[in-house]
Motif scaffolding. Structure first.
Motif, PDB file in Angstrom:
ATOM      1  N   SER A  10       0.843  -1.208   0.000  1.00 18.86           N
ATOM      2  CA  SER A  10       0.000   0.000   0.000  1.00 18.86           C
ATOM      3  C   SER A  10       0.869   1.245   0.000  1.00 18.86           C
ATOM      4  CB  SER A  10      -0.873   0.016   1.259  1.00 18.86           C
ATOM      5  OG  SER A  10      -0.051  -0.032   2.410  1.00 18.86           O
ATOM      6  N   ASP A  12       0.620   4.285   2.308  1.00 22.58           N
ATOM      7  CA  ASP A  12      -0.101   4.695   3.511  1.00 22.58           C
ATOM      8  C   ASP A  12      -0.203   6.219   3.511  1.00 22.58           C
ATOM      9  OD1 ASP A  12      -0.282   2.062   4.234  1.00 22.58           O
ATOM     10  OD2 ASP A  12       1.185   2.191   5.877  1.00 22.58           O
ATOM     11  N   GLY A  36       3.772   1.112   2.380  1.00 26.13           N
ATOM     12  CA  GLY A  36       3.242   0.313   3.489  1.00 26.13           C
ATOM     13  C   GLY A  36       2.916  -1.101   3.074  1.00 26.13           C
ATOM     14  N   GLY A  37       2.277  -1.780   4.021  1.00 28.72           N
ATOM     15  CA  GLY A  37       2.064  -3.215   3.889  1.00 28.72           C
ATOM     16  C   GLY A  37       3.048  -3.843   4.861  1.00 28.72           C
ATOM     17  N   LYS A  38       2.587  -4.890   5.547  1.00 27.96           N
ATOM     18  CA  LYS A  38       3.359  -5.365   6.694  1.00 27.96           C
ATOM     19  C   LYS A  38       4.746  -5.910   6.333  1.00 27.96           C
ATOM     20  CE  LYS A  38      -0.847  -6.225   9.314  1.00 27.96           C
ATOM     21  NZ  LYS A  38      -0.960  -4.867   9.834  1.00 27.96           N
ATOM     22  N   ASN A  41       7.087  -3.061   5.569  1.00 28.14           N
ATOM     23  CA  ASN A  41       7.550  -2.386   6.789  1.00 28.14           C
ATOM     24  C   ASN A  41       8.653  -3.193   7.476  1.00 28.14           C
ATOM     25  OD1 ASN A  41       5.714  -0.333   6.417  1.00 28.14           O
ATOM     26  ND2 ASN A  41       4.165  -1.215   7.769  1.00 28.14           N
ATOM     27  N   LYS A  93      -4.899   6.543   6.881  1.00 26.37           N
ATOM     28  CA  LYS A  93      -4.742   6.470   8.338  1.00 26.37           C
ATOM     29  C   LYS A  93      -5.065   7.861   8.871  1.00 26.37           C
ATOM     30  CE  LYS A  93      -2.650   2.535   7.311  1.00 26.37           C
ATOM     31  NZ  LYS A  93      -3.141   1.212   7.580  1.00 26.37           N
ATOM     32  N   GLU A 101      -8.574   3.855  10.527  1.00 25.67           N
ATOM     33  CA  GLU A 101      -7.879   3.405   9.317  1.00 25.67           C
ATOM     34  C   GLU A 101      -8.884   2.920   8.292  1.00 25.67           C
ATOM     35  OE1 GLU A 101      -4.533   0.817   9.864  1.00 25.67           O
ATOM     36  OE2 GLU A 101      -4.210   1.467  11.918  1.00 25.67           O
ATOM     37  N   ASN A 103      -8.393   0.585   5.062  1.00 27.26           N
ATOM     38  CA  ASN A 103      -7.470  -0.185   4.223  1.00 27.26           C
ATOM     39  C   ASN A 103      -8.198  -0.713   2.988  1.00 27.26           C
ATOM     40  OD1 ASN A 103      -5.605   0.264   6.210  1.00 27.26           O
ATOM     41  ND2 ASN A 103      -5.278  -1.878   6.724  1.00 27.26           N
ATOM     42  N   GLY A 134       0.615  -9.750   6.705  1.00 33.26           N
ATOM     43  CA  GLY A 134      -0.458  -8.885   6.236  1.00 33.26           C
ATOM     44  C   GLY A 134      -1.605  -9.645   5.604  1.00 33.26           C
ATOM     45  N   SER A 135      -2.603  -8.857   5.199  1.00 31.24           N
ATOM     46  CA  SER A 135      -3.806  -9.447   4.627  1.00 31.24           C
ATOM     47  C   SER A 135      -3.544  -9.850   3.183  1.00 31.24           C
ATOM     48  CB  SER A 135      -4.950  -8.428   4.662  1.00 31.24           C
ATOM     49  OG  SER A 135      -4.640  -7.354   3.811  1.00 31.24           O
ATOM     50  N   GLY A 248       2.562   0.405  11.855  1.00 34.09           N
ATOM     51  CA  GLY A 248       3.804  -0.322  11.595  1.00 34.09           C
ATOM     52  C   GLY A 248       4.580  -0.688  12.858  1.00 34.09           C
ATOM     53  N   ASP A 251       4.884  -4.463  12.982  1.00 33.61           N
ATOM     54  CA  ASP A 251       5.835  -4.963  11.970  1.00 33.61           C
ATOM     55  C   ASP A 251       7.273  -4.680  12.423  1.00 33.61           C
ATOM     56  OD1 ASP A 251       3.407  -5.166  10.690  1.00 33.61           O
ATOM     57  OD2 ASP A 251       3.685  -3.271   9.624  1.00 33.61           O
TER      58      ASP A 251
HETATM   59  O1  LIG Z   1      -4.613  -4.635   5.398  1.00 33.86           O
HETATM   60  P1  LIG Z   1      -3.436  -5.290   6.090  1.00 33.86           P
HETATM   61  O2  LIG Z   1      -2.534  -5.980   5.100  1.00 33.86           O
HETATM   62  O3  LIG Z   1      -3.830  -6.161   7.220  1.00 33.86           O
HETATM   63  O4  LIG Z   1      -2.597  -4.123   6.770  1.00 33.86           O
HETATM   64  C1  LIG Z   1      -2.007  -3.138   5.986  1.00 33.86           C
HETATM   65  C2  LIG Z   1      -1.402  -2.073   6.876  1.00 33.86           C
HETATM   66  O5  LIG Z   1      -2.371  -1.443   7.710  1.00 33.86           O
HETATM   67  O6  LIG Z   1      -0.442  -2.705   7.711  1.00 33.86           O
HETATM   68  C3  LIG Z   1       0.688  -1.872   7.899  1.00 33.86           C
HETATM   69  C4  LIG Z   1       0.885  -1.606   9.357  1.00 33.86           C
HETATM   70  O7  LIG Z   1       1.044  -2.794  10.054  1.00 33.86           O
HETATM   71  C5  LIG Z   1       0.413  -0.610   7.086  1.00 33.86           C
HETATM   72  O8  LIG Z   1       1.607  -0.170   6.489  1.00 33.86           O
HETATM   73  C6  LIG Z   1      -0.626  -1.034   6.082  1.00 33.86           C
HETATM   74  O9  LIG Z   1      -1.431   0.022   5.614  1.00 33.86           O
END
Ligand SMILES: O=P(O)(O)OC[C@@]1(O)O[C@H](CO)[C@@H](O)[C@@H]1O
Ligand SMILES: Nc1ncnc2c1ncn2[C@@H]1O[C@H](COP(=O)(O)OP(=O)(O)OP(=O)(O)O)[C@@H](O)[C@H]1O
Length: 300
Positions: A10, A12, A36-38, A41, A93, A101, A103, A134-135, A248, A251
């Motif tokens: 992502s 962020d 971003g994205g776990k 990070n 965010k 948030e 996402n 992450g998701s 983050g 992470d």
């Molecule tokens: O939607 P997911 O993949 O669960 O989380 C994504 C996220 O919230 O995780 C990171 C923080 O841990 C951010 O950089 C990112 O935007």
């Protein structure tokens, strides 16, 4: 080498709005855009701590190009698979009286693109560490992490998984080296609300019984718990400080744990380094830098 996988990277977009009100035009006081994205990070914080990694995953569209450039600008190696269509997401965010948030779902990942990732992962050896964090985009099946670990099962790779619910529960039988749910995610997995450290330890033990080797539970400002594969239990308070941006922090804790473990080969030291790194990120606008981590580590 350490490999991180972010299925759903992502940009962020972190916006600060004084007294945000719904249903009207609000204006920002401050705004930042970070990659971003776990998994990403984790790669950035590892680099800040002096460890190279390769950030893997999928990117799409102009947002995907920007994510990749920003990750490289942090000095990280990247080997993302470019998707033919769609856009990597922008996650909002909102920092106001409360933190909120939004996402995004992320682009569709085709079977061909997924196969390309599998080819990269099948080249890993027991020297490597793999971080799945992450998701996953809604186009992918819920058992994708499980399938990856199944295919890598005989390779003896140390795997770290930071995911929620079934995505995490289903991989435990493949004995991941480390998992890091927070206390709320741990409760959700078992359909309970956990209030005391004793209750949290009871449920963290269930994850170990289901196959996880080391279980790290973060509890934001309330401390952290580690259950190790040889039966030890650790609790740590977190350092005191002002939380500036907690996005983050979890992470960063994972990255700090890996860095601490690679430096010392000791789980207790890895745990302390994880806590210090999580807090160093929470106390700063951007992700943790080494000097701040070492300063906080000395207080734990
Ligand atoms: O939607 P997911 O993949 O669960 O989380 C994504 C996220 O919230 O995780 C990171 C923080 O841990 C951010 O950089 C990112 O935007
Ligand atoms: N209020 C706080 N004070 C000090 N340290 C904090 C605070 N909040 C988070 N941290 C640090 O960050 C680590 C991870 O926090 P948290 O439990 O919020 O993880 P998480 O829910 O996975 O985070 P995120 O999803 O925001 O990345 C904590 O163990 C701690 O080291």
């Amino acid at each position: 080498m350490i490999y991180t996988v972010t299925f759903n990277p992502s940009l962020d977009y972190i916006v600060e709005v004084k007294d945000f009100k719904q249903g009207v035009v609000n204006r920002t006081n401050d705004e930042h855009i970070f990659p971003g994205g776990k998994g990403i990070n984790v790669s950035i914080v590892l680099k800040n701590l002096g460890f190279d990694s390769v950030a893997l995953g999928f990117t799409a569209g102009f947002t995907g190009i920007e994510i990749e450039e920003k990750v490289k600008a942090h000095g990280c190696n990247t080997d993302f698979i470019r998707l033919e269509s769609g856009l990597s997401r922008i996650n909002v965010k909102l920092k106001s009286n409360e933190e909120s948030e939004i996402n995004g779902q992320g682009p569709s990942i085709s079977k061909e693109s997924l196969d390309k990732l599998m080819v990269k992962l099948e080249a890993l050896t027991e020297e490597d560490i793999l971080v799945l964090a992450g998701s996953i985009p809604t186009s992918l099946p819920e058992d994708i992490y499980e399938n990856i670990l199944k295919r890598l099962a005989d390779k003896n790779i140390r795997v770290v998984v930071d995911a929620t619910k079934d995505l995490l529960l289903n991989v435990l039988k493949y004995h991941p080296f480390l998992i890091k749910p927070n206390n709320h995610e741990l409760g959700e997995m078992f359909g309970v609300t956990l209030k005391t450290n004793e209750e949290i330890i009871t449920y963290a033990k269930k994850l170990k019984d289901m196959g996880a080797r080391n279980v790290l539970i973060s509890m934001a400002g309330d401390g952290a718990i580690l259950l190790t594969e040889d039966g030890r239990e650790y609790f740590s308070k977190v350092p005191k400080g002002t939380v500036v941006n907690s996005v983050g922090a979890g992470d960063s804790m994972v990255a700090g744990f890996i860095a601490g473990f690679l430096e010392s080969n000791e789980l207790e030291k890895a745990f302390k380094m994880g806590v210090a790194t999580g807090s160093a990120s929470a106390f700063s606008e951007e992700l943790a830098k080494k000097d701040d981590v070492l300063r906080l580590l000395a207080t734990i």
